[in-house]
Write a protein that holds these residues in place. Structure first.
Motif, PDB file in Angstrom:
ATOM      1  N   VAL A 128       1.959   6.001   4.443  1.00 52.00           N
ATOM      2  CA  VAL A 128       2.954   5.008   3.687  1.00 52.00           C
ATOM      3  C   VAL A 128       3.890   4.530   4.396  1.00 52.00           C
ATOM      4  N   ASN A 129       4.955   3.636   3.639  1.00 52.37           N
ATOM      5  CA  ASN A 129       6.031   3.235   4.623  1.00 52.37           C
ATOM      6  C   ASN A 129       7.217   3.606   3.571  1.00 52.37           C
ATOM      7  N   ILE A 130       7.524   4.624   3.456  1.00 50.86           N
ATOM      8  CA  ILE A 130       8.677   5.179   2.919  1.00 50.86           C
ATOM      9  C   ILE A 130       9.942   5.983   3.739  1.00 50.86           C
ATOM     10  N   LEU A 131       9.456   5.968   4.964  1.00 49.75           N
ATOM     11  CA  LEU A 131      10.128   6.382   6.250  1.00 49.75           C
ATOM     12  C   LEU A 131      10.947   5.295   6.758  1.00 49.75           C
ATOM     13  N   ARG A 132      12.099   5.371   6.497  1.00 52.37           N
ATOM     14  CA  ARG A 132      13.050   3.974   7.242  1.00 52.37           C
ATOM     15  C   ARG A 132      12.953   4.287   8.702  1.00 52.37           C
ATOM     16  N   ASP A 133      12.990   3.086   9.287  1.00 50.39           N
ATOM     17  CA  ASP A 133      13.048   3.088  10.857  1.00 50.39           C
ATOM     18  C   ASP A 133      14.049   3.812  11.519  1.00 50.39           C
ATOM     19  N   LYS A 134      13.929   4.695  12.215  1.00 50.64           N
ATOM     20  CA  LYS A 134      14.782   5.672  12.952  1.00 50.64           C
ATOM     21  C   LYS A 134      15.016   6.996  11.974  1.00 50.64           C
ATOM     22  N   GLY A 135      14.311   6.953  10.703  1.00 52.39           N
ATOM     23  CA  GLY A 135      14.606   7.946   9.825  1.00 52.39           C
ATOM     24  C   GLY A 135      13.747   9.197  10.501  1.00 52.39           C
ATOM     25  N   VAL A 136      13.974  10.340   9.814  1.00 52.88           N
ATOM     26  CA  VAL A 136      13.366  11.629  10.277  1.00 52.88           C
ATOM     27  C   VAL A 136      12.879  12.465   8.851  1.00 52.88           C
ATOM     28  N   VAL A 137      11.783  12.988   9.437  1.00 58.35           N
ATOM     29  CA  VAL A 137      10.779  13.870   8.347  1.00 58.35           C
ATOM     30  C   VAL A 137      11.274  15.171   8.940  1.00 58.35           C
ATOM     31  N   ILE A 138      11.654  16.394   7.903  1.00 65.25           N
ATOM     32  CA  ILE A 138      11.673  17.284   8.271  1.00 65.25           C
ATOM     33  C   ILE A 138      11.131  18.412   7.345  1.00 65.25           C
ATOM     34  N   ALA A 139      10.159  19.152   8.113  1.00 68.24           N
ATOM     35  CA  ALA A 139       9.289  20.120   7.607  1.00 68.24           C
ATOM     36  C   ALA A 139       9.778  21.538   7.611  1.00 68.24           C
ATOM     37  N   GLU A 140      10.028  22.401   6.502  1.00 63.82           N
ATOM     38  CA  GLU A 140      10.304  23.922   6.757  1.00 63.82           C
ATOM     39  C   GLU A 140       8.903  24.643   6.759  1.00 63.82           C
ATOM     40  N   HIS A 141       8.747  25.279   7.414  1.00 68.60           N
ATOM     41  CA  HIS A 141       7.529  26.182   7.251  1.00 68.60           C
ATOM     42  C   HIS A 141       7.541  27.564   7.807  1.00 68.60           C
ATOM     43  N   PHE A 142       6.516  28.266   7.823  1.00 69.16           N
ATOM     44  CA  PHE A 142       6.149  29.756   8.110  1.00 69.16           C
ATOM     45  C   PHE A 142       6.204  29.479   9.762  1.00 69.16           C
ATOM     46  N   GLU A 143       6.825  30.366  10.671  1.00 71.08           N
ATOM     47  CA  GLU A 143       6.801  30.149  11.972  1.00 71.08           C
ATOM     48  C   GLU A 143       5.271  30.569  12.458  1.00 71.08           C
ATOM     49  N   LYS A 144       4.316  31.218  11.629  1.00 68.25           N
ATOM     50  CA  LYS A 144       3.198  31.345  12.127  1.00 68.25           C
ATOM     51  C   LYS A 144       2.172  30.105  11.851  1.00 68.25           C
ATOM     52  N   ARG A 145       2.539  29.122  11.115  1.00 71.01           N
ATOM     53  CA  ARG A 145       2.047  27.964  10.806  1.00 71.01           C
ATOM     54  C   ARG A 145       2.398  27.037  11.965  1.00 71.01           C
ATOM     55  N   LEU A 146       1.542  26.578  12.665  1.00 69.19           N
ATOM     56  CA  LEU A 146       2.065  25.856  13.937  1.00 69.19           C
ATOM     57  C   LEU A 146       1.527  24.146  13.418  1.00 69.19           C
ATOM     58  N   LEU A 147       2.392  23.348  13.202  1.00 73.03           N
ATOM     59  CA  LEU A 147       2.289  22.014  13.065  1.00 73.03           C
ATOM     60  C   LEU A 147       1.807  21.128  14.094  1.00 73.03           C
ATOM     61  N   PRO A 148       1.083  19.905  14.184  1.00 73.72           N
ATOM     62  CA  PRO A 148       0.642  19.282  15.226  1.00 73.72           C
ATOM     63  C   PRO A 148       1.842  18.560  15.861  1.00 73.72           C
ATOM     64  N   ASP A 149       1.746  18.089  16.944  1.00 79.71           N
ATOM     65  CA  ASP A 149       2.663  17.152  17.535  1.00 79.71           C
ATOM     66  C   ASP A 149       2.646  15.793  16.933  1.00 79.71           C
ATOM     67  N   GLU A 150       1.377  15.598  16.479  1.00 83.20           N
ATOM     68  CA  GLU A 150       1.244  14.228  15.687  1.00 83.20           C
ATOM     69  C   GLU A 150       0.827  14.193  14.503  1.00 83.20           C
ATOM     70  N   VAL A 151       1.312  13.438  13.447  1.00 83.79           N
ATOM     71  CA  VAL A 151       0.624  13.590  12.055  1.00 83.79           C
ATOM     72  C   VAL A 151       0.587  11.852  11.890  1.00 83.79           C
ATOM     73  N   GLY A 152      -0.589  11.334  12.061  1.00 88.19           N
ATOM     74  CA  GLY A 152      -0.437   9.685  11.609  1.00 88.19           C
ATOM     75  C   GLY A 152       0.508   9.180  12.546  1.00 88.19           C
ATOM     76  N   ASN A 153       1.379   8.479  11.969  1.00 90.55           N
ATOM     77  CA  ASN A 153       2.051   7.931  12.799  1.00 90.55           C
ATOM     78  C   ASN A 153       3.669   8.332  13.025  1.00 90.55           C
ATOM     79  N   LEU A 154       3.450   9.836  12.885  1.00 87.56           N
ATOM     80  CA  LEU A 154       4.647  10.693  13.096  1.00 87.56           C
ATOM     81  C   LEU A 154       4.548  11.559  14.094  1.00 87.56           C
TER      82      LEU A 154
END
Length: 178
Positions: A128-154
């Motif tokens: 969706v389009n809820i993140l403004r240009d130059k905005g940031v998404v911050i995900a807090e997670h457990f260290e053993k949960r590896l998040l991918p380098d890309e998620v869609g357009n992020l």
């Protein structure tokens, strides 16, 4: 902020150390920012955003007891004018926010650690389009949960490690920016 003891067993608030580190990282971005606190829990992260100068914070929390506690804290700190509290499931809120053309400079999410909600939520934000240009998404997670380098357009920008907690920062991919 004290959570209802009947439901607080599942509540895992962001620690003071991680919260302090988060706002040190965001120091240049938080002033006058439109901040979204998903899975708000106690509301401590969003309230800190208001204290640090965010122009407005939207809190999204499905648990009515937690929402009541957030509302009480917002009143206590006299932040009700700059805050919006939505008691709704996060994925439903993301669709609703997009439909209503809401956008945010900073989106913080801290879903339950041992669920798939973090990837579901990141994917929903990317669609969706809820993140403004130059905005940031911050995900807090457990260290053993590896998040991918890309998620869609992020695109992941950086990971910050604090004990068994990780803050993963994402921005829109360069080709997606307008």
């Amino acid at each position: 902020m004290k959570a209802n003891t009947k439901t607080s067993k599942s509540l895992r608030p962001t620690t003071g150390k991680v919260r302090e580190a988060l706002f040190n990282i965001l120091r240049r971005k938080i002033e006058n920012a439109c901040f979204l606190d998903l899975y708000a829990g106690t509301g401590a992260v969003g309230i800190e955003a208001l204290k640090q100068g965010a122009s407005e914070v939207t809190f999204v929390e499905v648990n009515r007891d937690y929402s009541k506690n957030i509302n009480e804290a917002l009143s206590k700190f006299r932040f009700t004018v700059r805050a919006r509290l939505i008691t709704k499931k996060v994925l439903s809120f993301i669709e609703w926010a997009d439909t209503n053309r809401m956008t945010f400079d900073i989106i913080f999410l801290d879903p339950p650690y041992h669920t798939e909600e973090i990837l579901q939520t990141m994917s929903a934000i990317a669609k969706v389009n809820i993140l403004r240009d130059k905005g940031v998404v911050i995900a807090e997670h457990f260290e053993k949960r590896l998040l991918p380098d890309e998620v869609g357009n992020l695109q992941k920008v950086k990971d910050y490690h604090y004990g068994d907690t990780v803050l993963s920062f994402y921005q829109k991919k360069a080709a997606s920016r307008k």
